[in-house]
Design a protein around this motif. Structure first.
Motif, PDB file in Angstrom:
ATOM      1  N   ASN A   1       0.840  13.266  -6.136  1.00 51.86           N
ATOM      2  CA  ASN A   1       1.668  12.800  -7.262  1.00 51.86           C
ATOM      3  C   ASN A   1       2.962  12.146  -6.786  1.00 51.86           C
ATOM      4  N   VAL A   2       2.821  11.245  -5.843  1.00 50.50           N
ATOM      5  CA  VAL A   2       3.977  10.566  -5.265  1.00 50.50           C
ATOM      6  C   VAL A   2       4.175   9.221  -5.954  1.00 50.50           C
ATOM      7  N   SER A   3       5.420   8.930  -6.322  1.00 53.39           N
ATOM      8  CA  SER A   3       5.726   7.645  -6.953  1.00 53.39           C
ATOM      9  C   SER A   3       6.361   6.663  -5.987  1.00 53.39           C
ATOM     10  N   LEU A   4       6.940   7.171  -4.896  1.00 57.97           N
ATOM     11  CA  LEU A   4       7.547   6.310  -3.888  1.00 57.97           C
ATOM     12  C   LEU A   4       7.302   6.910  -2.514  1.00 57.97           C
ATOM     13  N   LEU A   5       6.700   6.114  -1.631  1.00 53.74           N
ATOM     14  CA  LEU A   5       6.394   6.588  -0.283  1.00 53.74           C
ATOM     15  C   LEU A   5       7.136   5.728   0.730  1.00 53.74           C
TER      16      LEU A   5
ATOM     17  N   VAL B   1       0.809  -1.208   0.000  1.00 53.92           N
ATOM     18  CA  VAL B   1       0.000   0.000   0.000  1.00 53.92           C
ATOM     19  C   VAL B   1       0.849   1.269   0.000  1.00 53.92           C
ATOM     20  N   PHE B   2       2.086   1.195   0.487  1.00 53.92           N
ATOM     21  CA  PHE B   2       2.888   2.392   0.628  1.00 53.92           C
ATOM     22  C   PHE B   2       3.698   2.717  -0.621  1.00 53.92           C
ATOM     23  N   VAL B   3       3.477   2.008  -1.706  1.00 49.95           N
ATOM     24  CA  VAL B   3       4.152   2.314  -2.972  1.00 49.95           C
ATOM     25  C   VAL B   3       3.101   2.510  -4.052  1.00 49.95           C
ATOM     26  N   ALA B   4       3.062   3.686  -4.627  1.00 49.81           N
ATOM     27  CA  ALA B   4       2.055   3.958  -5.644  1.00 49.81           C
ATOM     28  C   ALA B   4       2.488   3.362  -6.967  1.00 49.81           C
ATOM     29  N   GLY B   5       1.534   2.917  -7.744  1.00 52.19           N
ATOM     30  CA  GLY B   5       1.824   2.373  -9.061  1.00 52.19           C
ATOM     31  C   GLY B   5       2.135   3.481 -10.047  1.00 52.19           C
ATOM     32  N   ALA B   6       2.789   3.132 -11.152  1.00 52.64           N
ATOM     33  CA  ALA B   6       3.184   4.133 -12.135  1.00 52.64           C
ATOM     34  C   ALA B   6       1.983   4.831 -12.742  1.00 52.64           C
ATOM     35  N   ALA B   7       0.846   4.129 -12.814  1.00 51.01           N
ATOM     36  CA  ALA B   7      -0.336   4.712 -13.434  1.00 51.01           C
ATOM     37  C   ALA B   7      -0.897   5.863 -12.619  1.00 51.01           C
ATOM     38  N   THR B   8      -0.610   5.889 -11.286  1.00 48.63           N
ATOM     39  CA  THR B   8      -1.182   6.925 -10.448  1.00 48.63           C
ATOM     40  C   THR B   8      -0.213   8.074 -10.199  1.00 48.63           C
ATOM     41  N   ALA B   9       1.035   7.905 -10.572  1.00 43.24           N
ATOM     42  CA  ALA B   9       2.032   8.938 -10.303  1.00 43.24           C
ATOM     43  C   ALA B   9       2.278   9.755 -11.560  1.00 43.24           C
ATOM     44  N   GLN B  10       1.767  10.987 -11.559  1.00 45.39           N
ATOM     45  CA  GLN B  10       1.937  11.846 -12.720  1.00 45.39           C
ATOM     46  C   GLN B  10       3.326  12.480 -12.759  1.00 45.39           C
ATOM     47  N   VAL B  11       3.915  12.663 -11.555  1.00 46.52           N
ATOM     48  CA  VAL B  11       5.241  13.254 -11.456  1.00 46.52           C
ATOM     49  C   VAL B  11       6.072  12.359 -10.552  1.00 46.52           C
ATOM     50  N   GLY B  12       7.295  12.042 -10.989  1.00 41.96           N
ATOM     51  CA  GLY B  12       8.142  11.203 -10.153  1.00 41.96           C
ATOM     52  C   GLY B  12       8.523  11.955  -8.905  1.00 41.96           C
ATOM     53  N   GLY B  13       8.022  11.516  -7.740  1.00 37.93           N
ATOM     54  CA  GLY B  13       8.322  12.196  -6.487  1.00 37.93           C
ATOM     55  C   GLY B  13       8.411  11.205  -5.349  1.00 37.93           C
ATOM     56  N   VAL B  14       9.245  11.533  -4.357  1.00 36.69           N
ATOM     57  CA  VAL B  14       9.429  10.690  -3.182  1.00 36.69           C
ATOM     58  C   VAL B  14       8.900  11.450  -1.970  1.00 36.69           C
ATOM     59  N   ALA B  15       8.169  10.749  -1.119  1.00 42.78           N
ATOM     60  CA  ALA B  15       7.623  11.357   0.083  1.00 42.78           C
ATOM     61  C   ALA B  15       7.760  10.391   1.243  1.00 42.78           C
ATOM     62  N   VAL B  16       7.555  10.901   2.444  1.00 44.68           N
ATOM     63  CA  VAL B  16       7.571  10.063   3.637  1.00 44.68           C
ATOM     64  C   VAL B  16       6.249  10.227   4.354  1.00 44.68           C
TER      65      VAL B  16
END
Length: 213
Positions: free
Chosen positions: A148-152, A18-33
């Motif tokens: 728009n997070v690609s990695l959480l 659940v804590f990693v968004a799929g590529a289809a939902t991430a419009q901008v490559g971004g990392v968050a915590v």
């Protein structure tokens, strides 16, 4: 009593991807915590439930607090005597064992008594947390999409993160929207973890986290 993070662990394990968004939902490559436990702890539903539990089970909680203090008072002379005996010349493990056993036995009995006294409040707490935690995966995904997070990542997994990279509050906001309140009276046959186990068993195969192969 069961710790807050222990109660939430099952929710985190129920949806490992659940804590990693799929590529289809991430419009901008971004990392968050984000701290999922803090997101739940800061939710309005949990604040209300905690207040209700403290009111509903006030007598049991007060009794437990009184007994906790009394048990500590009862144990102190035994501990003092043990420490004095341990400091005496010729003290050995064998000679100290009866005192150590007496302390341990009394402490275990006290903990068992406190657990019995706090059981109703602990059960209500676990039930409320499980209801909120059931909405956590959806809340995380909604916040990830909105930001728009690609990695959480969890905060302790990041060496450094700007405060603006923390979307915990956004997850809390999603929880407040999706689960504004919860009940604190579990059904008679309810057991902690049932909801997560049922959700995991019912989840379609294509919603599970990718294996990475």
């Amino acid at each position: 009593m069961t710790t807050f993070k222990t109660l939430l662990l099952a929710a985190a394990l129920a949806a490992p991807g659940v804590f990693v968004a799929g590529a289809a939902t991430a419009q901008v490559g971004g990392v968050a915590v984000a701290d999922p436990e803090a997101a739940v702890a800061n939710s309005k539903a949990w604040a209300t439930a905690r207040s209700q539990i403290q009111t509903t089970y006030k007598a049991q909680i007060d009794q437990a607090n009184s007994r906790r203090q009394a048990i500590s008072t009862e144990l102190q002379p035994l501990v003092d005597a043990y420490q004095k005996a341990a400091a005496a010349p010729g003290a050995s493990e064998a000679s100290l064992r009866p005192q150590a056993t007496a302390i341990q036995t009394k402490e275990q009995a006290g903990n068992a008594e406190l657990q019995r006294l706090t059981a109703p409040a602990s059960r209500a707490q676990a039930y409320a947390l499980e209801q909120i935690s059931a909405k956590l995966p959806d809340a995380v995904n909604a916040a990830v999409r909105a930001k728009n997070v690609s990695l959480l990542l969890r905060p302790n997994a990041a060496l450094f993160a700007q405060p603006t990279a923390d979307i915990t509050s956004a997850i809390t906001a999603e929880l407040d929207r999706s689960v504004p309140s919860v009940g604190i009276t579990p059904p008679a046959n309810w057991q902690p973890g049932q909801q997560q186990a049922g959700a995991a068993a019912a989840a379609p195969a294509n919603t599970r986290a990718p294996s990475g192969r």
